[in-house]
Design a protein around this motif. Sequence first.
Motif, short mmCIF file in Angstrom:
data_model
loop_
_atom_site.label_atom_id
_atom_site.label_comp_id
_atom_site.label_asym_id
_atom_site.label_seq_id
_atom_site.Cartn_x
_atom_site.Cartn_y
_atom_site.Cartn_z
N ALA B 48 0.83 -1.20 0.00
CA ALA B 48 0.00 0.00 0.00
C ALA B 48 0.87 1.25 0.00
N THR B 49 2.00 1.19 0.68
CA THR B 49 2.87 2.36 0.82
C THR B 49 3.83 2.51 -0.37
N ARG B 50 4.51 1.42 -0.71
CA ARG B 50 5.59 1.53 -1.69
C ARG B 50 5.21 1.04 -3.08
N GLY B 51 4.04 0.44 -3.23
CA GLY B 51 3.57 0.04 -4.56
C GLY B 51 4.51 -0.91 -5.28
N ASP B 52 4.79 -0.61 -6.54
CA ASP B 52 5.63 -1.47 -7.37
C ASP B 52 6.93 -1.89 -6.69
N ALA B 53 7.57 -0.94 -6.01
CA ALA B 53 8.88 -1.24 -5.40
C ALA B 53 8.73 -2.40 -4.40
N ALA B 54 7.66 -2.39 -3.63
CA ALA B 54 7.43 -3.47 -2.67
C ALA B 54 7.15 -4.78 -3.39
N VAL B 55 6.31 -4.70 -4.43
CA VAL B 55 5.96 -5.93 -5.15
C VAL B 55 7.21 -6.55 -5.79
N ILE B 56 8.05 -5.70 -6.37
CA ILE B 56 9.27 -6.19 -7.02
C ILE B 56 10.20 -6.84 -6.00
N GLN B 57 10.34 -6.18 -4.85
CA GLN B 57 11.25 -6.71 -3.83
C GLN B 57 10.72 -8.02 -3.24
N LEU B 58 9.43 -8.08 -2.99
CA LEU B 58 8.86 -9.30 -2.39
C LEU B 58 8.88 -10.46 -3.39
N THR B 59 8.73 -10.15 -4.66
CA THR B 59 8.79 -11.20 -5.68
C THR B 59 10.21 -11.76 -5.80
N ALA B 60 11.19 -10.86 -5.69
CA ALA B 60 12.58 -11.32 -5.70
C ALA B 60 12.83 -12.25 -4.51
N LYS B 61 12.25 -11.88 -3.37
CA LYS B 61 12.48 -12.64 -2.14
C LYS B 61 11.78 -14.01 -2.17
N PHE B 62 10.45 -13.97 -2.48
CA PHE B 62 9.68 -15.21 -2.36
C PHE B 62 9.75 -16.10 -3.61
N ASP B 63 9.81 -15.47 -4.78
CA ASP B 63 9.78 -16.26 -6.02
C ASP B 63 11.14 -16.32 -6.71
N ARG B 64 12.15 -15.70 -6.09
CA ARG B 64 13.49 -15.69 -6.69
C ARG B 64 13.43 -15.25 -8.14
N LEU B 65 12.74 -14.12 -8.36
CA LEU B 65 12.49 -13.66 -9.72
C LEU B 65 12.62 -12.14 -9.78
N ASP B 66 13.37 -11.69 -10.78
CA ASP B 66 13.53 -10.23 -10.97
C ASP B 66 12.48 -9.73 -11.96
N ILE B 67 11.54 -8.95 -11.45
CA ILE B 67 10.51 -8.41 -12.34
C ILE B 67 10.62 -6.89 -12.43
N SER B 68 11.81 -6.37 -12.14
CA SER B 68 12.01 -4.92 -12.31
C SER B 68 12.13 -4.60 -13.80
N GLY B 69 12.17 -3.34 -14.11
CA GLY B 69 12.38 -2.93 -15.50
C GLY B 69 11.25 -3.32 -16.42
N GLY B 70 10.01 -3.25 -15.93
CA GLY B 70 8.86 -3.49 -16.81
C GLY B 70 8.57 -4.95 -17.08
N ARG B 71 9.17 -5.84 -16.29
CA ARG B 71 8.92 -7.28 -16.53
C ARG B 71 7.82 -7.86 -15.66
N MET B 72 7.06 -7.02 -14.97
CA MET B 72 5.99 -7.55 -14.12
C MET B 72 4.87 -8.15 -14.97
N ARG B 73 4.53 -7.45 -16.03
CA ARG B 73 3.43 -7.90 -16.88
C ARG B 73 3.91 -8.92 -17.91
N VAL B 74 3.08 -9.95 -18.13
CA VAL B 74 3.38 -10.96 -19.14
C VAL B 74 3.00 -10.40 -20.51
N GLY B 75 3.94 -10.46 -21.46
CA GLY B 75 3.73 -9.84 -22.76
C GLY B 75 2.94 -10.71 -23.72
N ALA B 76 2.40 -10.07 -24.73
CA ALA B 76 1.63 -10.78 -25.76
C ALA B 76 2.49 -11.85 -26.44
#
Lengths: 436, 436
Positions: B48-76
């Motif tokens: 709620a506070t940090r938005g994308d930054a929190a989601v990116i950091q938590l995904t790196a932590k729990f899913d061992r996945l870097d989704i920074s740099g516009g890679r959060m969304r799955v592309g066509a």
Amino acid sequence: MVDTGPTALRLDARQDGFQHAFARLLGQKRETSVDVDEGVRAILADVATRGDAAVIQLTAKFDRLDISGGRMRVGADEIAAAKAACKPEELAALAVARDRIEAYHSRQKPQDDSFTDALGVTMGWRWTAIDAVGLYVPGGTASYPSSVLMNAVPARVAGVPRIVMVAPTPDDAMNPLVLAAADLAGVDEIYRIGGAQAIGALAYGTATIAPVAKIVGPGNAWVAAAKRRVFGTVGIDMIAGPSEVLVIADEHANPDWIAADLLAQAEHDAAAQCILITDSPSLADAVEAAVQRQLATLPRARIAAASWRDNGAIILVGDLAEAVPLANAIAAEHLEIETANAAELAAQVRNAGAIFLGSHTPEAIGDYVGGPNHVLPTARSARFSSGLGVLDFMKRTSILSCSPEALRQLGPSAISLASSEGLGGHARSVAIRLNL
Amino acid sequence: MVDTGPTALRLDARQDGFQHAFARLLGQKRETSVDVDEGVRAILADVATRGDAAVIQLTAKFDRLDISGGRMRVGADEIAAAKAACKPEELAALAVARDRIEAYHSRQKPQDDSFTDALGVTMGWRWTAIDAVGLYVPGGTASYPSSVLMNAVPARVAGVPRIVMVAPTPDDAMNPLVLAAADLAGVDEIYRIGGAQAIGALAYGTATIAPVAKIVGPGNAWVAAAKRRVFGTVGIDMIAGPSEVLVIADEHANPDWIAADLLAQAEHDAAAQCILITDSPSLADAVEAAVQRQLATLPRARIAAASWRDNGAIILVGDLAEAVPLANAIAAEHLEIETANAAELAAQVRNAGAIFLGSHTPEAIGDYVGGPNHVLPTARSARFSSGLGVLDFMKRTSILSCSPEALRQLGPSAISLASSEGLGGHARSVAIRLNL
């Protein structure tokens, strides 16, 4: 002397910074939450374990009332006496309300369906009423006979065979009109208990009260917390927040009428929210002046003034079309539209609990005798939920039946998907019937 | 060696102590609840506070996945590549399922209503689709393409303009069939995020993900706790528990088929519950023997055997009519009826999520390609709730409009009730229009 001086927030959609100010208005926290969860947990555990004994003891403690010795249930004689104590015109008004609510909700009864497709699969669904429903009615000043009707009548229309009402009677004080409303609505059992202990008794059952399958009705923080906790064991309705009205009006609207409607909402609770959107600066000024004028003679002026000052707002727009996205974002519990093109505007609004069209439809008519339900989604939840209705007292069972030939046709697709999902047992349950 | 020895509980409704044993079976706690609430609270606050930054950091932590740099969304392109990676028969099976689910749910679209009564009051309601819906899809082995269809297709049928899917892809592993199903179902946006952080992103919105108004779909304890916490800010669907099947069968039923159906449910989860009710002692014995036989070759035998041993039951009744009250008390998610008088018995059952009629309708057909939804109420909640459907993606706005004459007729009753309730502002909002 009531402090009626301070006026409502004034916003202008055409000015810089409006979006920010509007977002802040939307996000404004109006409810003060009391953390009663630990106390509620203990009470529910006590009722689950000791049943009637716990309910009797907690009622003595909280309501200063002895309901031991079979006095938990309200008797038929007491109900008859309560009705006799009501004024005839009150009973007549209740009957008008009951009949109109029943007529409206009867149209909500859902249809069953059954059809057979080209493959020979017969499908459909069947709606059935919930077996037993509990209705919570608050005590004291929040004990509204109209709410008894709004909750119990749809349950009765749905066909619920057993409707159980609980209502605390602190110091043995019961509103006779509440008993009259329950009787008129067809409530089957009434118990003079309240609080978390009443919710526990309805959910878990006691020797005196058989358990119900769903609990509806408003309550204080203890009741709301108890409903949240028993959810799963039983169904619950939405948790209602402070009331809201949004009025959209143009220059032709009567400012005195609009002020009266805003104050009708504001008098519920200092946390209630009343918003006017208009394209007429002169109407905006006239409504604010009328609010101040009417507050001087309103019995609940102290509450209404606090609501208007702390949570009220008048939003000026350049064109009424701009009111539509604002209304959708506000997603008000009640939306009054008093403009020349009211029906047209209403058709564009997606998020609202209930819409009241035209100058001769004050929201209060809907609270009592309009026909539609007055239990409506608050706190912007009209974005995703509906007011109370017949469907809330029914559930749908889907039905599926395959002919041998239909199974032969559909089986391979099911086996393919089950195998993809790694569910060999699923695949086998189909394959074994097809000798695959 | 899988421990398939222990058999299910065996009860006989004609013996002393049955009611007690049956009540114990009903009350059996099958879910082990993990308390993750404090962790979930912290994650939601962070998002709620940090938005994308929190989601990116938590995904790196729990899913061992870097989704920074516009890679959060799955592309066509990724979706197209995923579809190309699926087997043609899998895609064809998905399309069959999608079409059938769509055909069934299209019949659930509700009707608007508007009518004018004798007094001149125009009333009715209007259904609208929810503006935006989020669909949670679990990662790993619980990532079921069929569930994507069952959640997204009804939303699409309801007319939801924006359907957003989130699915964790730990170590960047995504099930291509899940992406294919999302594409087939008409999902608009897909993000490779999961857990409480994904629920937070959907509820509060981030710079990348616009907020939704309702979140549906199954998930683990973290996801369930997060959904509970964001409820109110957004709508949520029911919290699903372990799966269940109840089979009612007579002596003519095929014990191998029934055993396969019981095991299809049991293979989901050791906490799943499979119950057979029959009036035939020989069928009871034959089914138990077939279960043991089939377990020997079931890929997920370890899970299924544990479910059958710990939560399974065979209940013998003297007459099939006795099965009806038992079925109503069990209120099973899935009810198969394989008896001579199946339709007749089904008509008497009030509480069941879905009914499967006759020997050629294994429950697994309904999981994939029958047409009805497979998201159904568990843990006896079919007593008060329904499976997922089109109505879950819509909300109803009530509409009321009084003519001046109608207000004159109805006004006095409203004024009477408002005055009884001590709401002078309500009374005035009506009276002021009538010059009372």
